[in-house]
Design a protein around this motif. Structure first.
Motif, PDB file in Angstrom:
ATOM      1  N   GLY A  43       0.758  -1.225   0.000  1.00 44.79           N
ATOM      2  CA  GLY A  43       0.000   0.000   0.000  1.00 44.79           C
ATOM      3  C   GLY A  43       0.794   1.283   0.000  1.00 44.79           C
ATOM      4  O   GLY A  43       0.225   2.353   0.130  1.00 44.79           O
ATOM      5  N   PHE A  44       2.085   1.249  -0.152  1.00 38.83           N
ATOM      6  CA  PHE A  44       2.861   2.487  -0.161  1.00 38.83           C
ATOM      7  C   PHE A  44       2.772   3.144  -1.531  1.00 38.83           C
ATOM      8  O   PHE A  44       2.586   2.481  -2.554  1.00 38.83           O
ATOM      9  CB  PHE A  44       4.330   2.199   0.178  1.00 38.83           C
ATOM     10  CG  PHE A  44       4.527   1.798   1.610  1.00 38.83           C
ATOM     11  CD1 PHE A  44       4.411   2.722   2.623  1.00 38.83           C
ATOM     12  CD2 PHE A  44       4.811   0.479   1.934  1.00 38.83           C
ATOM     13  CE1 PHE A  44       4.591   2.356   3.938  1.00 38.83           C
ATOM     14  CE2 PHE A  44       4.994   0.107   3.247  1.00 38.83           C
ATOM     15  CZ  PHE A  44       4.881   1.035   4.258  1.00 38.83           C
ATOM     16  N   ALA A  45       2.952   4.462  -1.543  1.00 35.25           N
ATOM     17  CA  ALA A  45       2.791   5.232  -2.771  1.00 35.25           C
ATOM     18  C   ALA A  45       3.854   4.892  -3.811  1.00 35.25           C
ATOM     19  O   ALA A  45       3.572   4.851  -4.997  1.00 35.25           O
ATOM     20  CB  ALA A  45       2.831   6.722  -2.453  1.00 35.25           C
ATOM     21  N   ASP A  46       5.087   4.685  -3.405  1.00 40.81           N
ATOM     22  CA  ASP A  46       6.134   4.355  -4.370  1.00 40.81           C
ATOM     23  C   ASP A  46       7.098   3.343  -3.761  1.00 40.81           C
ATOM     24  O   ASP A  46       7.143   3.151  -2.561  1.00 40.81           O
ATOM     25  CB  ASP A  46       6.875   5.612  -4.842  1.00 40.81           C
ATOM     26  CG  ASP A  46       7.590   6.337  -3.715  1.00 40.81           C
ATOM     27  OD1 ASP A  46       8.357   5.687  -2.970  1.00 40.81           O
ATOM     28  OD2 ASP A  46       7.405   7.557  -3.583  1.00 40.81           O
ATOM     29  N   SER A  47       7.860   2.714  -4.614  1.00 40.18           N
ATOM     30  CA  SER A  47       8.747   1.653  -4.141  1.00 40.18           C
ATOM     31  C   SER A  47       9.875   2.188  -3.268  1.00 40.18           C
ATOM     32  O   SER A  47      10.326   1.505  -2.357  1.00 40.18           O
ATOM     33  CB  SER A  47       9.311   0.865  -5.324  1.00 40.18           C
ATOM     34  OG  SER A  47      10.117   1.701  -6.131  1.00 40.18           O
ATOM     35  N   GLY A  48      10.355   3.407  -3.507  1.00 44.86           N
ATOM     36  CA  GLY A  48      11.396   4.008  -2.670  1.00 44.86           C
ATOM     37  C   GLY A  48      10.915   4.204  -1.241  1.00 44.86           C
ATOM     38  O   GLY A  48      11.617   3.897  -0.283  1.00 44.86           O
ATOM     39  N   HIS A  49       9.715   4.721  -1.121  1.00 42.74           N
ATOM     40  CA  HIS A  49       9.134   4.921   0.208  1.00 42.74           C
ATOM     41  C   HIS A  49       8.903   3.582   0.881  1.00 42.74           C
ATOM     42  O   HIS A  49       9.175   3.416   2.063  1.00 42.74           O
ATOM     43  CB  HIS A  49       7.830   5.714   0.087  1.00 42.74           C
ATOM     44  CG  HIS A  49       7.228   6.039   1.416  1.00 42.74           C
ATOM     45  ND1 HIS A  49       6.106   5.421   1.868  1.00 42.74           N
ATOM     46  CD2 HIS A  49       7.623   6.889   2.392  1.00 42.74           C
ATOM     47  CE1 HIS A  49       5.814   5.880   3.070  1.00 42.74           C
ATOM     48  NE2 HIS A  49       6.720   6.763   3.406  1.00 42.74           N
ATOM     49  N   ALA A  52      12.248   2.181   2.167  1.00 45.97           N
ATOM     50  CA  ALA A  52      12.712   2.883   3.368  1.00 45.97           C
ATOM     51  C   ALA A  52      11.884   2.486   4.585  1.00 45.97           C
ATOM     52  O   ALA A  52      12.427   2.207   5.663  1.00 45.97           O
ATOM     53  CB  ALA A  52      12.653   4.391   3.153  1.00 45.97           C
ATOM     54  N   GLU A  53      10.586   2.453   4.423  1.00 43.18           N
ATOM     55  CA  GLU A  53       9.698   2.083   5.515  1.00 43.18           C
ATOM     56  C   GLU A  53       9.943   0.633   5.942  1.00 43.18           C
ATOM     57  O   GLU A  53       9.993   0.323   7.134  1.00 43.18           O
ATOM     58  CB  GLU A  53       8.245   2.266   5.100  1.00 43.18           C
ATOM     59  CG  GLU A  53       7.237   1.958   6.172  1.00 43.18           C
ATOM     60  CD  GLU A  53       7.169   3.016   7.258  1.00 43.18           C
ATOM     61  OE1 GLU A  53       6.597   2.722   8.322  1.00 43.18           O
ATOM     62  OE2 GLU A  53       7.687   4.127   7.060  1.00 43.18           O
ATOM     63  N   ALA A  55      12.693  -1.111   5.674  1.00 43.94           N
ATOM     64  CA  ALA A  55      13.979  -1.198   6.368  1.00 43.94           C
ATOM     65  C   ALA A  55      13.846  -0.727   7.815  1.00 43.94           C
ATOM     66  O   ALA A  55      14.395  -1.352   8.733  1.00 43.94           O
ATOM     67  CB  ALA A  55      15.038  -0.390   5.635  1.00 43.94           C
ATOM     68  N   GLU A  56      13.134   0.367   8.034  1.00 47.70           N
ATOM     69  CA  GLU A  56      12.934   0.885   9.396  1.00 47.70           C
ATOM     70  C   GLU A  56      12.170  -0.114  10.250  1.00 47.70           C
ATOM     71  O   GLU A  56      12.538  -0.373  11.394  1.00 47.70           O
ATOM     72  CB  GLU A  56      12.179   2.213   9.353  1.00 47.70           C
ATOM     73  CG  GLU A  56      12.990   3.375   8.858  1.00 47.70           C
ATOM     74  CD  GLU A  56      12.172   4.655   8.806  1.00 47.70           C
ATOM     75  OE1 GLU A  56      11.169   4.770   9.537  1.00 47.70           O
ATOM     76  OE2 GLU A  56      12.541   5.549   8.029  1.00 47.70           O
ATOM     77  N   VAL A  57      11.100  -0.648   9.710  1.00 43.88           N
ATOM     78  CA  VAL A  57      10.278  -1.596  10.463  1.00 43.88           C
ATOM     79  C   VAL A  57      11.067  -2.871  10.756  1.00 43.88           C
ATOM     80  O   VAL A  57      11.027  -3.392  11.876  1.00 43.88           O
ATOM     81  CB  VAL A  57       8.961  -1.905   9.716  1.00 43.88           C
ATOM     82  CG1 VAL A  57       8.213  -3.047  10.379  1.00 43.88           C
ATOM     83  CG2 VAL A  57       8.081  -0.659   9.668  1.00 43.88           C
ATOM     84  N   LEU A  58      11.803  -3.362   9.783  1.00 47.16           N
ATOM     85  CA  LEU A  58      12.593  -4.576  10.002  1.00 47.16           C
ATOM     86  C   LEU A  58      13.649  -4.369  11.078  1.00 47.16           C
ATOM     87  O   LEU A  58      13.879  -5.264  11.904  1.00 47.16           O
ATOM     88  CB  LEU A  58      13.247  -5.041   8.700  1.00 47.16           C
ATOM     89  CG  LEU A  58      12.313  -5.697   7.695  1.00 47.16           C
ATOM     90  CD1 LEU A  58      13.063  -6.011   6.408  1.00 47.16           C
ATOM     91  CD2 LEU A  58      11.682  -6.951   8.267  1.00 47.16           C
ATOM     92  N   ALA A  59      14.293  -3.213  11.099  1.00 49.76           N
ATOM     93  CA  ALA A  59      15.296  -2.925  12.128  1.00 49.76           C
ATOM     94  C   ALA A  59      14.646  -2.901  13.509  1.00 49.76           C
ATOM     95  O   ALA A  59      15.174  -3.483  14.472  1.00 49.76           O
ATOM     96  CB  ALA A  59      15.994  -1.599  11.837  1.00 49.76           C
ATOM     97  N   LEU A  60      13.499  -2.260  13.614  1.00 53.47           N
ATOM     98  CA  LEU A  60      12.794  -2.197  14.890  1.00 53.47           C
ATOM     99  C   LEU A  60      12.320  -3.577  15.321  1.00 53.47           C
ATOM    100  O   LEU A  60      12.484  -3.972  16.483  1.00 53.47           O
ATOM    101  CB  LEU A  60      11.608  -1.238  14.798  1.00 53.47           C
ATOM    102  CG  LEU A  60      10.743  -1.120  16.053  1.00 53.47           C
ATOM    103  CD1 LEU A  60      11.576  -0.658  17.249  1.00 53.47           C
ATOM    104  CD2 LEU A  60       9.591  -0.179  15.812  1.00 53.47           C
ATOM    105  N   VAL A  61      11.770  -4.335  14.395  1.00 54.45           N
ATOM    106  CA  VAL A  61      11.291  -5.685  14.712  1.00 54.45           C
ATOM    107  C   VAL A  61      12.447  -6.564  15.174  1.00 54.45           C
ATOM    108  O   VAL A  61      12.311  -7.337  16.120  1.00 54.45           O
ATOM    109  CB  VAL A  61      10.541  -6.295  13.505  1.00 54.45           C
ATOM    110  CG1 VAL A  61      10.341  -7.788  13.670  1.00 54.45           C
ATOM    111  CG2 VAL A  61       9.193  -5.594  13.323  1.00 54.45           C
TER     112      VAL A  61
END
Length: 116
Positions: A43-49, A52-53, A55-61
């Protein structure tokens, strides 16, 4: 360590495990036994976003999953009767250290010696 202190630490660890598991679920992770799976929707607007999202979630998880493993291991040590013993030298870990860091596996001297 007296029974009341051990009971207090166990309760704190159980609450911490529940809190971490809630956070994992909130970030889209599924806890399956000892493993943790993460799924993402498109559901993200573009593949770059999305990248990035993700990667952030995976690091936190991963941080949450590692903390959960430490908490579960501490609860297992309580059940096995080995909680409060240094995994390196076998000496008792001071109650003050365990009250501050209930997931500690090393006494202060061994922790300093390993540099971790």
């Amino acid at each position: 360590m007296d029974e009341q202190t051990l009971k207090t630490i166990r309760t704190r660890l159980e609450e911490e495990r529940a809190s971490v598991e809630r956070q994992l679920v909130e970030h889209g992770a599924e806890i399956d036994g000892g493993g943790i799976e993460v799924g993402f929707d498109g559901g993200f607007a573009d593949s770059g976003h999305r990248t990035a999202e993700t990667a952030e979630v995976l690091a936190l998880v991963e941080q949450l999953a590692a903390h959960r493993r430490d908490v579960v291991a501490a609860l297992d040590r309580i059940d096995a009767g080995t909680f409060g013993r240094c995994e390196r030298c076998g000496n008792e870990i001071p109650d003050e250290r365990l009250e501050a860091i209930p997931t500690a596996t090393l006494c202060v001297a061994c922790k300093q010696a390993t540099g971790r």
